[in-house]
Structure formats: structure tokens, C-alpha cells
Motif scaffolding. Structure first.
Motif, mmCIF file in Angstrom:
data_model
loop_
_atom_site.group_PDB
_atom_site.id
_atom_site.type_symbol
_atom_site.label_atom_id
_atom_site.label_comp_id
_atom_site.label_asym_id
_atom_site.label_seq_id
_atom_site.Cartn_x
_atom_site.Cartn_y
_atom_site.Cartn_z
ATOM 1 N N UNK A 278 52.509 28.016 69.986
ATOM 2 C CA UNK A 278 52.069 29.319 69.861
ATOM 3 C C UNK A 278 52.782 30.047 69.207
ATOM 4 N N UNK A 279 54.056 30.153 69.024
ATOM 5 C CA UNK A 279 54.735 30.815 68.075
ATOM 6 C C UNK A 279 54.850 30.527 66.733
ATOM 7 N N UNK A 280 54.510 29.212 66.491
ATOM 8 C CA UNK A 280 54.175 28.722 65.094
ATOM 9 C C UNK A 280 52.683 29.058 64.684
ATOM 10 N N UNK A 281 51.780 29.660 65.598
ATOM 11 C CA UNK A 281 50.496 30.114 65.069
ATOM 12 C C UNK A 281 49.560 29.043 65.074
ATOM 13 N N UNK A 282 49.774 27.995 66.002
ATOM 14 C CA UNK A 282 48.778 27.098 66.370
ATOM 15 C C UNK A 282 47.495 27.305 66.931
ATOM 16 N N UNK A 283 46.271 26.859 66.773
ATOM 17 C CA UNK A 283 45.201 27.383 67.599
ATOM 18 C C UNK A 283 45.064 26.765 68.885
ATOM 19 N N UNK A 287 46.831 23.279 70.366
ATOM 20 C CA UNK A 287 47.574 23.204 71.494
ATOM 21 C C UNK A 287 47.188 22.313 72.759
ATOM 22 N N UNK A 288 45.776 22.630 73.066
ATOM 23 C CA UNK A 288 45.367 21.875 73.954
ATOM 24 C C UNK A 288 45.365 20.294 73.816
ATOM 25 N N UNK A 289 45.104 20.020 72.453
ATOM 26 C CA UNK A 289 45.131 18.579 72.094
ATOM 27 C C UNK A 289 46.591 18.034 72.279
ATOM 28 N N UNK A 290 47.493 18.775 71.769
ATOM 29 C CA UNK A 290 48.884 18.328 71.782
ATOM 30 C C UNK A 290 49.506 18.159 73.249
ATOM 31 N N UNK A 291 49.136 19.120 74.167
ATOM 32 C CA UNK A 291 49.273 19.018 75.488
ATOM 33 C C UNK A 291 48.564 17.996 76.356
ATOM 34 N N UNK A 297 42.674 24.468 81.347
ATOM 35 C CA UNK A 297 44.074 24.148 81.729
ATOM 36 C C UNK A 297 45.214 25.155 81.010
ATOM 37 N N UNK A 298 44.739 25.148 79.868
ATOM 38 C CA UNK A 298 45.538 25.921 78.767
ATOM 39 C C UNK A 298 45.770 27.224 79.271
ATOM 40 N N UNK A 299 44.413 27.857 79.274
ATOM 41 C CA UNK A 299 44.370 29.173 79.453
ATOM 42 C C UNK A 299 45.259 29.606 80.838
ATOM 43 N N UNK A 300 45.019 28.796 81.652
ATOM 44 C CA UNK A 300 45.777 28.962 83.288
ATOM 45 C C UNK A 300 47.266 28.957 82.944
ATOM 46 N N UNK A 301 47.798 27.942 82.123
ATOM 47 C CA UNK A 301 49.210 28.054 81.813
ATOM 48 C C UNK A 301 49.644 29.141 81.109
ATOM 49 N N UNK A 302 48.844 29.700 80.132
ATOM 50 C CA UNK A 302 49.228 30.955 79.693
ATOM 51 C C UNK A 302 49.306 32.069 80.344
ATOM 52 N N UNK A 303 48.272 32.295 81.262
ATOM 53 C CA UNK A 303 48.528 33.362 82.262
ATOM 54 C C UNK A 303 49.709 33.282 83.090
ATOM 55 N N UNK A 304 50.030 32.027 83.669
ATOM 56 C CA UNK A 304 51.146 31.963 84.397
ATOM 57 C C UNK A 304 52.618 32.428 83.506
ATOM 58 N N UNK A 305 52.844 31.894 82.193
ATOM 59 C CA UNK A 305 53.780 32.385 81.402
ATOM 60 C C UNK A 305 53.659 33.586 81.235
#
Length: 327
Positions: A278-283, A287-291, A297-305
Motif C-alpha cells: 500500500x505504501x509503495x502505491x500498489x493497486x 495487493x490481493x494477488x500478492x496476498x 478479504x482485502x477490504x476487510x483487512x484494510x478496515x481492521x488495520x
């Protein structure tokens, strides 16, 4: 914020050490006479006047009240924006200057060079030359890292072996490095955990490897590296000095990526990787692909963080994560 961290942040924005000391004293004492602020900072005379002038020019300090000797800090938002833009402009100016100088050098001199200052390495000779470079380092390696990548199966092992020998390694990664499939997990993070000092910028101007103060390996440009399998070996000369200065300028402006030693309890490796991307500017897609997760699920993790960091949006989350040493 601790004085040491605040001073480092101000220096990254271009303020000198003396000016930083005066500003920190100003925050503690103001409103106060400038001479009292200078005494607290251990600065006086012309040095004090110059430091205060720099703060005033940056929009960080001004006279307070009717007494001209009383000074105080002012709300920093506008001043910090000016400083940040100035630093970005300096980096861009340096990039253009070095790029222009190098293109001129290549056009006028490269074909005629026969004094050993620059060597052209091509094709299958590139791999062995790069391995030799890693093995020859004794004190420090400085690197701009970005795709495209040469097919060198031992590249990560060479970097790890160099770190194991105690060689300091500083790398500025491009955003594309973090986005390259598997590169963050399999290459970048192992090197960081082995002691590499890593930072990230949206882009880097060249693929560059500087070995100690001895020589540099450099591609002609990121674009050309994808088309021409060619590398230059630059011995000590004006060009090497310019490339070193360009690296240091970029290093000061780049966002640090910390290792496990800075990780707070309970932060999962996947969340650390998410924040780095995210800090590196990835879309979101990258991010979802790399994880290896869905966008939901990505949006849920973002909300938690964001909740853990007390952030209202992604920008605040990245900023708070950096301040907390999570990146």
C-alpha cells in the motif's frame, strides 16, 4: 514525537542540523526572545540569524507580538507543504540533470572511450560480472532496484551472502519492484530481515549498483534495460560521483521499509506485506494477488488495520503505520 525523530523528519525535508536544533528549542520555549531560543539550542550570532531566517523562509516561525525580538512557531501545514514540494523538485532536478549529462556523455564519448573509465558489458557476460560485484564489496552497496530483472538464479543468494559478511546494503526499490509477482515475499523481505536497509519510491531513474566507492554497474535506463541486454561498468570519475549523489538524494526522499525488529506484537506477516504494498502505491488488484486473497478479504483487512491505527482513510493509515514503525 520524540525530538530525535522530529529532527530526522525535518532534515529529510531539507532543513540543516543547526536549523533543526533552533526549531526544537523554539517549540519548547516560544514565545521567547530569539537570543533565548538560540542559547537553548547552543547557537548564536550569524548562525542563529541564518537558522531563524531559514525557518521564517520555510513558513515555520515568525515574530510574535509587538516586540520584534519575540519569536514563535506558526502552524506548520503550509510550510511543510512548501518544504515537501521543494524536496520533490530537487530530486526531479537531480534526476533530469544526471540523466541529461549521461545521455550527452553516451552520445559524445562512449564510442571513443579507451581509457578504462567505462566498460560496456553485454549478453551472457552480465551475470558473472554482477556476481563478481556482489562478492567484491567490502563496506557498502547502494542500489536502485526495479524490473526488468535479468535471469540470475543466484541474485538473492548473492545479496544474502554479502549481508552475512557484514557489508552494509542500502536499496531504493521502485513501486514496480513491490508489485512484481512474488518479489516482495521471496526477494525483498528476506533481504530486509537479513539486515538490508530498504526504502521505496514510486520510480527510480536507472538500474544501479554502486560497490563501495570503487565502481558502479548501471543500465542506460529502465526502458532501455528492457530492450537492450547491456550494462555499463563505471570506474571512479565524474559520472560515478554524479550517480552516487543521485542515489543519496533519492535515499533521503524515499519511504523506509522496516524489518521484523520493528514489528509490533500481533502484526501478521501478511498485514506487514499489505502495508508495504500500500505504501509503495500498489493497486488493490496487485495487493490481493500478492496476498492470495479476494478483494473482499482485502477490504476487510484494510478496515481492521485502519481501526487499529485510528485512521479514517488509507492515507492516514499509511502515515500512522510509518510513524509506528509498522512498514
Amino acid at each position: 514525537m520524540e525530538n530525535g525523530r522530529l529532527g530526522a523528519a525535518l532534515r529529510m525535508l531539507g532543513l540543516g542540523d543547526t536549523t533543526c536544533r533552533v526549531y526544537l528549542a523554539l517549540l519548547e520555549l516560544a514565545p521567547a526572545p530569539l537570543t533565548a531560543v538560540g542559547a537553548a539550542a547552543g547557537v548564536g550570532g550569524d548562525d542563529l540569524a541564518a537558522a531563524y531566517g531559514e525557518l521564517a523562509d520555510a513558513g515555520l516561525a515568525s515574530a510574535a507580538g509587538g516586540d520584534g525580538d519575540l519569536v514563535a512557531p506558526v502552524p506548520p501545514a503550509a510550510g511543510l507543504e512548501i518544504l515537501a514540494r521543494h524536496r520533490a523538485a530537487e530530486l526531479e532536478e537531480s534526476r533530469l540533470a544526471v540523466g541529461g549529462a549521461f545521455e550527452s556523455f553516451r552520445r559524445r564519448r562512449l564510442a571513443a572511450y579507451n581509457d578504462g573509465l567505462v566498460e560496456v558489458v553485454t549478453g551472457e557476460a552480465i551475470g558473472p560480472r554482477m556476481r563478481h560485484a556482489w562478492a567484491s564489496a567490502r563496506e557498502q552497496i547502494r542500489q536502485f532496484e526495479s524490473p526488468p530483472y535479468a535471469p540470475l538464479a543466484t541474485a538473492t543468494d548473492d545479496a544474502l551472502a554479502t549481508l552475512a559478511r557484514g557489508v552494509r546494503q542500502r536499496v531504493v526499490y521502485s513501486r514496480e519492484s513491490l508489485e512484481h509477482p512474488g518479489h516482495l515475499k521471496d526477494v525483498i523481505e528476506p533481504c530486509i530481515e537479513a539486515g538490508e536497509q530498504a526504502r521505496v519510491l514510486p520510480s527510480v531513474p536507472v538500474k544501479l549498483l554502486i560497490i563501495d566507492e570503487a565502481y558502479a554497474l548501471v543500465s542506460l535506463s529502465i526502458k532501455e534495460a528492457d530492450v537492450h541486454n547491456t550494462m555499463l561498468v563505471v570506474q571512479p570519475c565524474g559520472l560515478l560521483s554524479a550517480l552516487t549523489a543521485l542515489f543519496e538524494q533519492a535515499w533521503r526522499s524515499a519511504l523506509p521499509i522496516h524489518g521484523l525488529s520493528a514489528r509490533p506484537a500481533g502484526l501478521a506477516p501478511a498485514d506487514r506485506r499489505l502495508l508495504r504494498l500500500l505504501a509503495g502505491g500498489a493497486t488493490d488488484e496487485v495487493i490481493a494477488r500478492e496476498l492470495g486473497v479476494s478483494r473482499r478479504t482485502l477490504f476487510r483487512r484494510l478496515q481492521i488495520l485502519m481501526t487499529r491505527l485510528g485512521a479514517a482513510n488509507r492515507f492516514q493509515m499509511a502515515l500512522q503505520a510509518q510513524r509506528s514503525g509498522w512498514l
